[in-house]
Design a protein around this motif. Sequence first.
Motif, PDB file in Angstrom:
ATOM      1  N   LYS A 173       8.491  -1.580  -1.996  1.00  0.00           N
ATOM      2  CA  LYS A 173       8.352  -1.331  -0.735  1.00  0.00           C
ATOM      3  C   LYS A 173       6.937  -1.497  -0.253  1.00  0.00           C
ATOM      4  CE  LYS A 173      12.785   0.253   0.431  1.00  0.00           C
ATOM      5  NZ  LYS A 173      13.604   1.367  -0.251  1.00  0.00           N
ATOM      6  N   ILE A 174       6.018  -1.332  -1.221  1.00  0.00           N
ATOM      7  CA  ILE A 174       4.779  -1.052  -0.737  1.00  0.00           C
ATOM      8  C   ILE A 174       4.048  -2.557  -0.161  1.00  0.00           C
ATOM      9  CG2 ILE A 174       2.095  -1.211  -2.174  1.00  0.00           C
ATOM     10  CD1 ILE A 174       3.872   1.686  -2.385  1.00  0.00           C
ATOM     11  N   ALA A 175       3.384  -2.087   0.897  1.00  0.00           N
ATOM     12  CA  ALA A 175       2.813  -3.107   1.753  1.00  0.00           C
ATOM     13  C   ALA A 175       1.607  -3.608   0.987  1.00  0.00           C
ATOM     14  CB  ALA A 175       2.504  -2.367   3.053  1.00  0.00           C
ATOM     15  N   VAL A 176       1.217  -4.723   1.238  1.00  0.00           N
ATOM     16  CA  VAL A 176      -0.010  -5.492   0.652  1.00  0.00           C
ATOM     17  C   VAL A 176      -0.835  -6.218   1.741  1.00  0.00           C
ATOM     18  CG1 VAL A 176      -0.755  -7.178  -1.123  1.00  0.00           C
ATOM     19  CG2 VAL A 176       1.238  -5.547  -1.720  1.00  0.00           C
ATOM     20  N   VAL A 215      -7.678  -7.037  -2.304  1.00  0.00           N
ATOM     21  CA  VAL A 215      -6.250  -6.858  -2.082  1.00  0.00           C
ATOM     22  C   VAL A 215      -6.141  -5.360  -1.981  1.00  0.00           C
ATOM     23  CG1 VAL A 215      -3.805  -7.285  -2.932  1.00  0.00           C
ATOM     24  CG2 VAL A 215      -5.670  -9.021  -3.576  1.00  0.00           C
ATOM     25  N   ASP A 216      -5.793  -5.025  -0.695  1.00  0.00           N
ATOM     26  CA  ASP A 216      -5.407  -3.551  -0.572  1.00  0.00           C
ATOM     27  C   ASP A 216      -3.772  -3.511  -0.514  1.00  0.00           C
ATOM     28  OD1 ASP A 216      -8.088  -3.287   0.014  1.00  0.00           O
ATOM     29  OD2 ASP A 216      -7.709  -3.364   2.150  1.00  0.00           O
ATOM     30  N   MET A 217      -3.458  -2.174  -1.026  1.00  0.00           N
ATOM     31  CA  MET A 217      -1.925  -1.984  -1.138  1.00  0.00           C
ATOM     32  C   MET A 217      -1.944  -0.670  -0.274  1.00  0.00           C
ATOM     33  SD  MET A 217      -1.012  -0.529  -4.616  1.00  0.00           S
ATOM     34  CE  MET A 217      -1.833   1.074  -5.405  1.00  0.00           C
ATOM     35  N   GLN A 218      -0.567  -0.585   0.336  1.00  0.00           N
ATOM     36  CA  GLN A 218      -0.481   0.826   1.246  1.00  0.00           C
ATOM     37  C   GLN A 218      -0.826   2.012   0.246  1.00  0.00           C
ATOM     38  OE1 GLN A 218       3.532   0.402   2.096  1.00  0.00           O
ATOM     39  NE2 GLN A 218       3.719   2.323   3.361  1.00  0.00           N
ATOM     40  N   CYS A 219      -1.339   2.951   0.802  1.00  0.00           N
ATOM     41  CA  CYS A 219      -1.685   3.986  -0.110  1.00  0.00           C
ATOM     42  C   CYS A 219      -0.491   4.642  -0.652  1.00  0.00           C
ATOM     43  CB  CYS A 219      -2.435   5.208   0.649  1.00  0.00           C
ATOM     44  SG  CYS A 219      -2.861   6.785  -0.365  1.00  0.00           S
ATOM     45  N   CYS A 267      -0.149   8.687   0.123  1.00  0.00           N
ATOM     46  CA  CYS A 267       0.207   9.318   1.578  1.00  0.00           C
ATOM     47  C   CYS A 267       1.331   8.171   1.897  1.00  0.00           C
ATOM     48  CB  CYS A 267      -0.899   9.281   2.353  1.00  0.00           C
ATOM     49  SG  CYS A 267      -1.784   7.904   2.546  1.00  0.00           S
ATOM     50  N   MET A 268       1.782   7.059   1.285  1.00  0.00           N
ATOM     51  CA  MET A 268       2.344   6.014   1.807  1.00  0.00           C
ATOM     52  C   MET A 268       2.151   5.642   2.994  1.00  0.00           C
ATOM     53  SD  MET A 268       4.289   5.641  -0.678  1.00  0.00           S
ATOM     54  CE  MET A 268       5.292   4.254  -0.420  1.00  0.00           C
ATOM     55  N   GLY A 269       0.599   5.521   3.241  1.00  0.00           N
ATOM     56  CA  GLY A 269       0.268   4.886   4.270  1.00  0.00           C
ATOM     57  C   GLY A 269      -0.496   5.637   5.511  1.00  0.00           C
ATOM     58  N   LYS A 270      -0.084   6.863   5.188  1.00  0.00           N
ATOM     59  CA  LYS A 270      -0.278   7.855   6.665  1.00  0.00           C
ATOM     60  C   LYS A 270      -1.705   8.383   6.542  1.00  0.00           C
ATOM     61  CE  LYS A 270       4.499  10.021   6.339  1.00  0.00           C
ATOM     62  NZ  LYS A 270       4.520   9.874   4.729  1.00  0.00           N
ATOM     63  N   GLY A 271      -2.445   8.059   5.640  1.00  0.00           N
ATOM     64  CA  GLY A 271      -3.633   8.492   5.564  1.00  0.00           C
ATOM     65  C   GLY A 271      -4.036   9.914   5.018  1.00  0.00           C
ATOM     66  N   CYS A 272      -4.732   9.760   3.881  1.00  0.00           N
ATOM     67  CA  CYS A 272      -5.277  10.954   3.076  1.00  0.00           C
ATOM     68  C   CYS A 272      -6.564  10.859   2.486  1.00  0.00           C
ATOM     69  CB  CYS A 272      -3.955  11.370   1.928  1.00  0.00           C
ATOM     70  SG  CYS A 272      -4.156   9.920   0.844  1.00  0.00           S
ATOM     71  N   ARG A 273      -6.779  12.014   1.793  1.00  0.00           N
ATOM     72  CA  ARG A 273      -8.037  12.003   1.221  1.00  0.00           C
ATOM     73  C   ARG A 273      -8.432  10.773   0.343  1.00  0.00           C
ATOM     74  NH1 ARG A 273     -10.102  13.993  -3.181  1.00  0.00           N
ATOM     75  NH2 ARG A 273      -7.898  14.438  -3.759  1.00  0.00           N
ATOM     76  N   GLY A 313      -5.106   4.710   4.912  1.00  0.00           N
ATOM     77  CA  GLY A 313      -3.568   4.273   4.344  1.00  0.00           C
ATOM     78  C   GLY A 313      -3.730   3.308   3.541  1.00  0.00           C
ATOM     79  N   TRP A 314      -5.083   2.400   3.299  1.00  0.00           N
ATOM     80  CA  TRP A 314      -5.069   1.436   2.171  1.00  0.00           C
ATOM     81  C   TRP A 314      -5.859   1.731   0.990  1.00  0.00           C
ATOM     82  CZ3 TRP A 314      -1.688  -2.750   3.232  1.00  0.00           C
ATOM     83  CH2 TRP A 314      -1.447  -2.680   4.470  1.00  0.00           C
ATOM     84  N   LEU A 315      -5.586   1.074  -0.090  1.00  0.00           N
ATOM     85  CA  LEU A 315      -6.342   1.408  -1.321  1.00  0.00           C
ATOM     86  C   LEU A 315      -6.656   0.101  -1.926  1.00  0.00           C
ATOM     87  CD1 LEU A 315      -3.862   4.089  -3.202  1.00  0.00           C
ATOM     88  CD2 LEU A 315      -6.055   4.403  -2.188  1.00  0.00           C
ATOM     89  N   GLU A 316      -8.045  -0.113  -2.178  1.00  0.00           N
ATOM     90  CA  GLU A 316      -8.354  -1.364  -2.683  1.00  0.00           C
ATOM     91  C   GLU A 316      -7.812  -1.420  -4.224  1.00  0.00           C
ATOM     92  OE1 GLU A 316     -12.461  -2.044  -1.832  1.00  0.00           O
ATOM     93  OE2 GLU A 316     -12.691  -2.797  -3.536  1.00  0.00           O
TER      94      GLU A 316
END
Lengths: 338, 724
Positions: free
Chosen positions: A239-242, A258-262, A265-271, A277-280
């Motif tokens: 289910k991870i968004a890319v 390419v970034d995937m949904q964090c 936090c599942m894309g909500k935004g965290c440290r 909300g994205w991770l490279e």
Amino acid sequence: MTDDLLQIKQKALDELKDLNKLDDIYNLKVKYLGKKGSLTFVLRNLGKMLPDKRREVGMLCNKVKVELAAAIESAADKVKLAEKNRKLLEEKVDTSLPGRRPALGRLHPVNKVNEEIKDIFLRLGFVIQEGPEIETDYYNFEALNIPKDHPARDMQDTFYISKDHVLRTHTSPVQVLTFEKQSPPIKIIAPGRVSRCDSDVTHSPMFHQVEGFLVDTDVTFGDLKGILIAFIHQMFGEKIAVRFRPSYFPFTEPSAEVDMQCVICMGKGCRVCKKSGWLEILGCGMINPAVFEHVKYDTEKYTGFAFGMGVERIAMLKYQINDIRLFYDNDIRFLNQF
Amino acid sequence: MKFTYNWLKEYVDVDIPADELSEMLTMAGLEIETLTYLGAGLDNICSVKILDIEKHPNADKLSICKVTDGESEHEIVCGAKNMKGGDIVALAKKGANLPNGIKIKPTKIRGVVSNGMLCSETELGLADEAGGIMILAQDTTIGKPVIDILGLDDYLFEIGLTPNRSDCLSLIGIAREVAMLTGAKLKTIDFVADESSESVSGAIDISIQNASACNRYTARVLRGVSIKESDPIIKSRLNAIGVRSINNIVDITNYVMFVYGQPMHAFDYDKIMGKKIIVRNASDGGKFTTLDEKERELTAGDIMICDEKRAVALGGVMGGMNSEVSDDTKDILLESAYFDPVTIRRTAKRLGLASESSHRFERGVNPQTVTVALDYAASLMQKSTGCKILSGIADVWPVKYESRDIKARFARINKVLGTDLTNDDILNLLGRLMFEVKQKSDEHVLVEIPQYRHDLVKEIDIIEEIARTYGYNNIKVTMPKIPAVSEKRSEKEVTAAKVRSLLVNNGFYEVINYSFCAHKDLEIFSGDLIDRRIGVLNPINEEQSVMRMSLLPALIETVKKNMNHKNNDLKLFEIGRSFMKGDSGEIFETNRFTGIITGLCYEDNWSNAKKVVDFFDIKGIVELILESIKVIRYSFKGGASSKYLHPAVSTQIYIAGEKVGEIGELHPDILEGYGIDKKVYAFDFDFDRLCASQKERVVFRQLPKYPYVKRDIAIVVDKGIACD
């Protein structure tokens, strides 16, 4: 006489009731049913009776004997069972004590993740290839369209061994090494160690990359997206968004990050994702025709894509590790968590 | 590259929320690394006028300031000394939550209620140090939020710019990108430069001796400047992007560089001897002192800007001390040039002198704005100082920049991207990019590349621009159509997987150590082979200065580190490479497989006997390894040859007559060097040889028909006779 017999039986049964040792029960058996037992005595004196009486008494006597024998047997069984149970209970252990385990070690988390990555690509039909850690300037840079005096050299702080030799800064040289030996179709991943002059919480002077590349006629940017999305979904969940973001690497064009949904936090935004909300997660692109020109591939006929990812980065995300240096401290207290 | 939103808005008519713009730029390849609101923590702070200052009745060091915000008066207790009645200062009122975390509420200080706090620049997060509270300009409106006074209702963007996009090392470059992404209109920069009657031609004579390194050199001369503090807008914009303000002249050259991406340099005209500028190559071994007061050694590749007698600047990299603008400077020579990227890069790299200027030149500046930037800078200087601008530009332009056309085929674009864009789609995308279409057919389009895009040279570059503008995420996801192949994992892969799982299941932990090590490790572990070592020319530290020749030193180090944490029972291994030079300097990378054990045999447990490992534990593991990978003809011979093993408790491992490794107890002297006082045993395999060694083919053997018979035979022999 019949009364006597019944009395004997009753007496025997009464005595039997109080017995809880096997020896006593056997003694009782002898006392009543043995050669000199009281019942045997009656039986033995049957001959002296009148035939009618003899038959009556004889029958009763036998009946009493069978009943007594059965009662004694059952009493003995009961005692035996009780004895067996007692013995079993005597063997009681404290099952709450810890078990005696055969020793079990652990694979290093980086290699564990490395194996996972390899497995996914093997299932996608890729073949594993390796290259040297000490690489020539030509393979590490020049053939990958990073000429001397090009600002792109600043993207990777390089350890030099000599004027012409470096510690490879990425696993991409394996592309050129492969192209020189093979013609398309090519579908390879190249895992391995790489080194860069950099050391802090998120940078280690040595780390691991997995390079991948696929070359054939009619390979498109859409295919690149297909393979990498499949990889990320297998590695981190369906289910991870890319998303694909334009970037620049001299050896690919168009290039993307390419970034995937964090995954924290599942894309909500965290440290970890700096509130985005994205991770490279990896870099990729269509192999630059300039690279194909170096190995004399027909750039009109063949297209291909390449990608590269940092294994430590993926392991850090997967296990929520906050300091890359932990991987190389090899502290057992760290290693035994994986 | 940093910029603020308000600054950017001068060049493009855009007004979308900052975070939206940030996202757009990121998705177009200009990754915004940080986006910061500059006014954070500055709410509820406004300008007030000090009406009166009285001493605090109960404290010598404090005073009570009566201030007004135009509507009401407040009494504030203050510890600073630098203010006087009539000053305009910043008052943090009730509810303010300062950047340093202080929350403001009315507080009694030594018996007097203070209704807020007068702030210093440090407290407002504007400076690292302050000598008292911040005094605002006398003409500041009273009661105005400081956010507005200081222009801090603004956002700071920081782009992690990739090296190809030199065009975006300028505000107007980013503005162009924003226009492309949002459809917003670009704004032109209007300025006037009043030229005086005196012509520049009599004031300076320029010549270029190395045209390949300096394609164009232009200059203007300005007379009668005054050196002072910069205009507040220029100063605050430079401050916001982290550039220290120096004086009006230097600040303007910097400011214009950020606006146009064109580095400039201002010389003190009176220090240029003979009214001459000569651009030439440096000579080898020459010396030159740059602005940062450092003497630099030169080589023939460096570009020197010289006057009649001497060098005055290291072209494109940094100006010289000898011609620097100072407080007494009256006249200015303003330089704007186009230097060859590679030449500048070599110089900057060699000298470790990466300046904002060299950074731009080595990536390529816009040849079309060399003189535009020059004029803009001159006009700003005129505005700031009222100086005279000599008429005309001194311009030497030996190498003209040729415009470039690229042919892109429609079919090729779709073939590479996997899209089905129509010709019109593609032409529209090119239009958004502001690329001029010079010619087109059904098959292809000929695009004129804007001169600021040095990165666009080939068809594939256009394809990337099309993809980027179309949006990577709009490209359909597909799977490659490629023939299935059947290939095995290599022998090395298979063997590694087997032995790793075997060891892990027998209590070993896998470790990964660096491929480099300290020189002293080689001295101990590599013996005579040390001459074949491979050093790193630029190591981070001595501990990582040479490529490892054995995996053991780092493993022992790992043992030591774990023992420091009271983990004394250890079984560790690593599979990794060792490095060595051959006879003629060729490089050998050999895979090694090395393990180490120490401490208790079994887990320390309530019931396990506390048996400590010995030689036969490590030997047993080695036998298990060999048998698990079906090596049959192995044997152990003699004592080990390595000096780091115990001479009497070690042996060599052979397979089919070839040595593949060693096992044994580590020499107590070695361990002493590491501060380890326990016995440690190790095995060390040449992993490549182990993989290549002949393996037994598994063939089923019939089971014996009869049970076995055991016989116990004792033979008395001399002590020195080995068991086998």
